[in-house]
Design a protein around this motif. Structure first.
Motif, PDB file in Angstrom:
ATOM      1  N   THR A 102       0.845  -1.199   0.000  1.00 24.67           N
ATOM      2  CA  THR A 102       0.000   0.000   0.000  1.00 24.67           C
ATOM      3  C   THR A 102       0.874   1.240   0.000  1.00 24.67           C
ATOM      4  O   THR A 102       1.801   1.357   0.817  1.00 24.67           O
ATOM      5  CB  THR A 102      -0.922   0.007   1.223  1.00 24.67           C
ATOM      6  OG1 THR A 102      -1.754  -1.159   1.199  1.00 24.67           O
ATOM      7  CG2 THR A 102      -1.801   1.242   1.233  1.00 24.67           C
ATOM      8  N   LEU A 103       0.585   2.153  -0.909  1.00 21.06           N
ATOM      9  CA  LEU A 103       1.352   3.397  -0.992  1.00 21.06           C
ATOM     10  C   LEU A 103       0.976   4.318   0.167  1.00 21.06           C
ATOM     11  O   LEU A 103      -0.189   4.688   0.328  1.00 21.06           O
ATOM     12  CB  LEU A 103       1.077   4.091  -2.329  1.00 21.06           C
ATOM     13  CG  LEU A 103       1.814   5.411  -2.555  1.00 21.06           C
ATOM     14  CD1 LEU A 103       3.319   5.184  -2.624  1.00 21.06           C
ATOM     15  CD2 LEU A 103       1.320   6.084  -3.831  1.00 21.06           C
ATOM     16  N   ARG A 110      11.081   9.366  -3.773  1.00 20.75           N
ATOM     17  CA  ARG A 110      11.099   8.164  -2.925  1.00 20.75           C
ATOM     18  C   ARG A 110       9.675   7.688  -2.683  1.00 20.75           C
ATOM     19  O   ARG A 110       8.794   8.481  -2.319  1.00 20.75           O
ATOM     20  CB  ARG A 110      11.789   8.449  -1.588  1.00 20.75           C
ATOM     21  CG  ARG A 110      11.896   7.215  -0.680  1.00 20.75           C
ATOM     22  CD  ARG A 110      12.726   7.527   0.557  1.00 20.75           C
ATOM     23  NE  ARG A 110      12.102   8.518   1.419  1.00 20.75           N
ATOM     24  CZ  ARG A 110      11.204   8.220   2.359  1.00 20.75           C
ATOM     25  NH1 ARG A 110      10.807   6.948   2.530  1.00 20.75           N
ATOM     26  NH2 ARG A 110      10.702   9.174   3.124  1.00 20.75           N
ATOM     27  N   LEU A 111       9.453   6.402  -2.914  1.00 22.63           N
ATOM     28  CA  LEU A 111       8.154   5.789  -2.676  1.00 22.63           C
ATOM     29  C   LEU A 111       8.130   5.205  -1.267  1.00 22.63           C
ATOM     30  O   LEU A 111       9.026   4.434  -0.905  1.00 22.63           O
ATOM     31  CB  LEU A 111       7.880   4.677  -3.689  1.00 22.63           C
ATOM     32  CG  LEU A 111       8.015   5.022  -5.171  1.00 22.63           C
ATOM     33  CD1 LEU A 111       7.742   3.782  -6.021  1.00 22.63           C
ATOM     34  CD2 LEU A 111       7.091   6.158  -5.561  1.00 22.63           C
ATOM     35  N   GLU A 112       7.135   5.570  -0.486  1.00 24.03           N
ATOM     36  CA  GLU A 112       6.957   4.978   0.839  1.00 24.03           C
ATOM     37  C   GLU A 112       5.795   3.979   0.747  1.00 24.03           C
ATOM     38  O   GLU A 112       4.636   4.381   0.568  1.00 24.03           O
ATOM     39  CB  GLU A 112       6.649   6.056   1.866  1.00 24.03           C
ATOM     40  CG  GLU A 112       6.558   5.529   3.291  1.00 24.03           C
ATOM     41  CD  GLU A 112       6.282   6.624   4.304  1.00 24.03           C
ATOM     42  OE1 GLU A 112       5.954   6.271   5.464  1.00 24.03           O
ATOM     43  OE2 GLU A 112       6.392   7.814   3.944  1.00 24.03           O
ATOM     44  N   ILE A 113       6.127   2.696   0.838  1.00 23.24           N
ATOM     45  CA  ILE A 113       5.160   1.622   0.621  1.00 23.24           C
ATOM     46  C   ILE A 113       5.189   0.665   1.800  1.00 23.24           C
ATOM     47  O   ILE A 113       6.271   0.225   2.222  1.00 23.24           O
ATOM     48  CB  ILE A 113       5.461   0.860  -0.692  1.00 23.24           C
ATOM     49  CG1 ILE A 113       5.315   1.804  -1.887  1.00 23.24           C
ATOM     50  CG2 ILE A 113       4.553  -0.360  -0.851  1.00 23.24           C
ATOM     51  CD1 ILE A 113       5.741   1.199  -3.205  1.00 23.24           C
ATOM     52  N   THR A 114       4.013   0.327   2.322  1.00 22.94           N
ATOM     53  CA  THR A 114       3.890  -0.696   3.356  1.00 22.94           C
ATOM     54  C   THR A 114       3.608  -2.035   2.670  1.00 22.94           C
ATOM     55  O   THR A 114       2.572  -2.186   2.004  1.00 22.94           O
ATOM     56  CB  THR A 114       2.753  -0.376   4.336  1.00 22.94           C
ATOM     57  OG1 THR A 114       3.024   0.888   4.956  1.00 22.94           O
ATOM     58  CG2 THR A 114       2.624  -1.456   5.399  1.00 22.94           C
ATOM     59  N   SER A 115       4.521  -2.969   2.798  1.00 26.41           N
ATOM     60  CA  SER A 115       4.391  -4.240   2.082  1.00 26.41           C
ATOM     61  C   SER A 115       3.162  -5.024   2.533  1.00 26.41           C
ATOM     62  O   SER A 115       2.732  -4.933   3.698  1.00 26.41           O
ATOM     63  CB  SER A 115       5.646  -5.093   2.296  1.00 26.41           C
ATOM     64  OG  SER A 115       6.775  -4.441   1.793  1.00 26.41           O
ATOM     65  N   ASP A 116       2.611  -5.789   1.613  1.00 21.46           N
ATOM     66  CA  ASP A 116       1.473  -6.649   1.935  1.00 21.46           C
ATOM     67  C   ASP A 116       1.842  -7.603   3.072  1.00 21.46           C
ATOM     68  O   ASP A 116       2.972  -8.115   3.104  1.00 21.46           O
ATOM     69  CB  ASP A 116       1.057  -7.467   0.726  1.00 21.46           C
ATOM     70  CG  ASP A 116       0.443  -6.606  -0.374  1.00 21.46           C
ATOM     71  OD1 ASP A 116       0.042  -5.459  -0.069  1.00 21.46           O
ATOM     72  OD2 ASP A 116       0.341  -7.079  -1.522  1.00 21.46           O
ATOM     73  N   PRO A 117       0.916  -7.883   3.979  1.00 24.36           N
ATOM     74  CA  PRO A 117       1.210  -8.780   5.110  1.00 24.36           C
ATOM     75  C   PRO A 117       1.728 -10.135   4.677  1.00 24.36           C
ATOM     76  O   PRO A 117       2.621 -10.692   5.301  1.00 24.36           O
ATOM     77  CB  PRO A 117      -0.132  -8.880   5.825  1.00 24.36           C
ATOM     78  CG  PRO A 117      -0.835  -7.617   5.483  1.00 24.36           C
ATOM     79  CD  PRO A 117      -0.428  -7.284   4.080  1.00 24.36           C
ATOM     80  N   ALA A 118       1.186 -10.666   3.593  1.00 25.94           N
ATOM     81  CA  ALA A 118       1.606 -12.005   3.165  1.00 25.94           C
ATOM     82  C   ALA A 118       3.084 -12.050   2.811  1.00 25.94           C
ATOM     83  O   ALA A 118       3.737 -13.075   2.973  1.00 25.94           O
ATOM     84  CB  ALA A 118       0.777 -12.462   1.979  1.00 25.94           C
ATOM     85  N   VAL A 119       3.616 -10.915   2.358  1.00 26.39           N
ATOM     86  CA  VAL A 119       5.025 -10.848   1.988  1.00 26.39           C
ATOM     87  C   VAL A 119       5.897 -10.776   3.229  1.00 26.39           C
ATOM     88  O   VAL A 119       7.031 -11.276   3.247  1.00 26.39           O
ATOM     89  CB  VAL A 119       5.273  -9.648   1.067  1.00 26.39           C
ATOM     90  CG1 VAL A 119       6.763  -9.507   0.729  1.00 26.39           C
ATOM     91  CG2 VAL A 119       4.461  -9.783  -0.213  1.00 26.39           C
ATOM     92  N   LEU A 120       5.377 -10.175   4.284  1.00 30.71           N
ATOM     93  CA  LEU A 120       6.172  -9.975   5.485  1.00 30.71           C
ATOM     94  C   LEU A 120       6.301 -11.231   6.324  1.00 30.71           C
ATOM     95  O   LEU A 120       7.210 -11.366   7.136  1.00 30.71           O
ATOM     96  CB  LEU A 120       5.524  -8.876   6.342  1.00 30.71           C
ATOM     97  CG  LEU A 120       5.501  -7.467   5.719  1.00 30.71           C
ATOM     98  CD1 LEU A 120       4.709  -6.520   6.589  1.00 30.71           C
ATOM     99  CD2 LEU A 120       6.916  -6.954   5.513  1.00 30.71           C
ATOM    100  N   THR A 121       5.387 -12.182   6.180  1.00 28.85           N
ATOM    101  CA  THR A 121       5.398 -13.374   7.030  1.00 28.85           C
ATOM    102  C   THR A 121       6.354 -14.414   6.490  1.00 28.85           C
ATOM    103  O   THR A 121       6.725 -14.397   5.338  1.00 28.85           O
ATOM    104  CB  THR A 121       3.996 -13.965   7.106  1.00 28.85           C
ATOM    105  OG1 THR A 121       3.526 -14.290   5.790  1.00 28.85           O
ATOM    106  CG2 THR A 121       3.016 -12.983   7.756  1.00 28.85           C
TER     107      THR A 121
END
Length: 420
Positions: free
Chosen positions: A345-346, A409-420
């Protein structure tokens, strides 16, 4: 539907980013516009109203289009294709009406990647070794037969959608899982598996009049490193005759235009010059203008009138683009700010105002806003930010590209599935 003036038929201008420019050029050249829609999902009544009183037709295929045009009794002077995916239909309509156009028998070879490769082999145009497969299960066998790395492409894809590099056998399963549908979620039934060519990649733009080809310019795809890639856009910049690849790329591309029956109008060709020799390979071609920033930049930084000259070609005339000095007043480039990390998410885009204020930067395009989901950038339809760049010389353009890239610079919160 009547016109007392000579008419130019534009094929699918409503579905094309260049449709408005083509209409303006036709009118400025003294002709009336008739717009032909070949889209099965619309009707003539659905087409947008035109303030200049444009005439519109809706046709179900080539036979219907030719029948309607003949029945209307227009003083028809040219058929001009406006949309990349229906170029082959415009070629056939022009041929049936006895008007200038590109060889209709080769229209599919200019559209379908597998047919393109087959035609290249038949005419001695160098292409990577390839296999055509009709199932994802067959991709693995073809890849092993050719030898890794390979690149897999949907045969009817565009803008790098449905394209992936497979480096070795361990990558096969992960690499093919997203290839089953096209960008409209329609099932894909065939894929091209081909040798991956390492080397320098170029986009080459031509204009042709009655079979004579004039080079407009050559753009180099500049990558951040030497890793294999399936999506070339990063930094793009014009090269000139002093570049060691310029003349051989020009010679090769003229052969390509002849081999694929491109006699009239714009031609856009992508080639690679391999690292292991003096070879040039055809990667893609189309009988259209570049889909990137080149055309609007030509109109600002040169003497070219691309849409007027393209219409002139299809009228059977010889435009200035063929014989005249193009009059480039700047070196041109483009910067593409990608999300090369995981999807997410941006949150924010930092530095956009500073980017717009940089000398030599124009046409800053922002495709996402905070709160949007931003996929990993792997095709033309998911580029977060891009901008046109110009300067007095190549060195200045390269410096501006580097500063532009550092500015955003893009500030993006990675999808939860990617973080696990």
């Amino acid at each position: 539907m009547e016109s007392n003036n000579p008419v130019v038929l534009l094929v699918d201008p409503a579905d094309s980013r260049n449709g408005h420019a083509y209409k303006a050029a036709v009118r400025e050249l003294g002709f009336d516009v008739v717009s032909l829609s070949t889209s099965p999902s619309s009707t003539a009544a659905d087409l947008p109203a035109d303030p200049a009183g444009e005439m519109s037709l809706q046709a179900d295929g080539v036979d219907d289009a030719v029948r309607q045009v003949r029945a209307a009794g227009f003083d028809l002077r040219a058929v001009v294709p406006s949309r990349g995916s229906t170029l082959h239909l415009a070629d056939e309509i022009a041929a049936r009406l006895g008007l200038p156009g590109n060889d209709p028998a080769l229209g599919w070879a200019r559209r379908n990647k597998a047919a393109m490769r087959t035609r290249a082999v038949q005419t001695g145009v160098r292409v990577p070794e390839f296999r055509l497969v009709d199932s994802l299960d067959a991709v693995a066998e073809a890849a092993r037969d050719i030898g890794f790395p390979v690149i897999v492409k949907q045969t009817m894809g565009s803008g790098s959608y449905g394209v992936t590099v497979i480096g070795d056998a361990a990558d096969l399963d992960a690499a093919t899982k997203d290839l089953a549908v096209d960008r409209h979620d329609r099932p894909v039934t065939e894929w091209l598996v081909e040798q991956y060519i390492r080397g320098r990649e170029y986009a080459v733009n031509f204009c042709s009049a009655d079979g004579e080809h004039r080079l407009i310019d050559v753009w180099e795809y500049r990558r951040p490193d030497d890793r294999d890639y399936d999506f070339p856009l990063w930094d793009i910049v014009q090269i000139d005759g002093s570049h060691p690849d310029y003349e051989r790329v020009e010679r090769f591309c003229k052969r390509v235009l002849d081999a694929f029956g491109i006699h009239y109008g714009p031609g856009h060709i992508e080639v690679k010059c391999s690292d292991d020799g003096d070879d040039v390979h055809l990667i893609e071609l189309a009988a259209r203008f570049s889909g990137g920033p080149a055309v609007p930049m030509w109109t600002r930084h040169s003497d070219l009138r691309p849409f007027h000259d393209a219409v002139e070609c299809f009228l059977g005339r010889r435009p200035k683009m063929i014989d005249g000095d193009h009059g480039f007043r700047a070196v041109l480039g483009s910067v593409v700010i990608r999300n090369d990390g995981p999807p997410g998410t941006l949150v924010a885009m930092h530095g956009l105002d500073e980017l717009r204020a940089l000398p030599g930067v124009a046409d800053v395009l922002v495709e996402f806003e905070p709160g949007d989901h931003v996929p990993t950038t792997n095709h033309n339809m998911c580029i977060p930010v891009s901008a046109s760049v110009h300067g007095p010389d190549r060195a200045t353009v390269l410096r501006t590209l580097a500063v532009a890239r550092e500015t955003v610079r893009l500030e993006i919160t990675s999808d939860p599935a990617v973080l696990t």
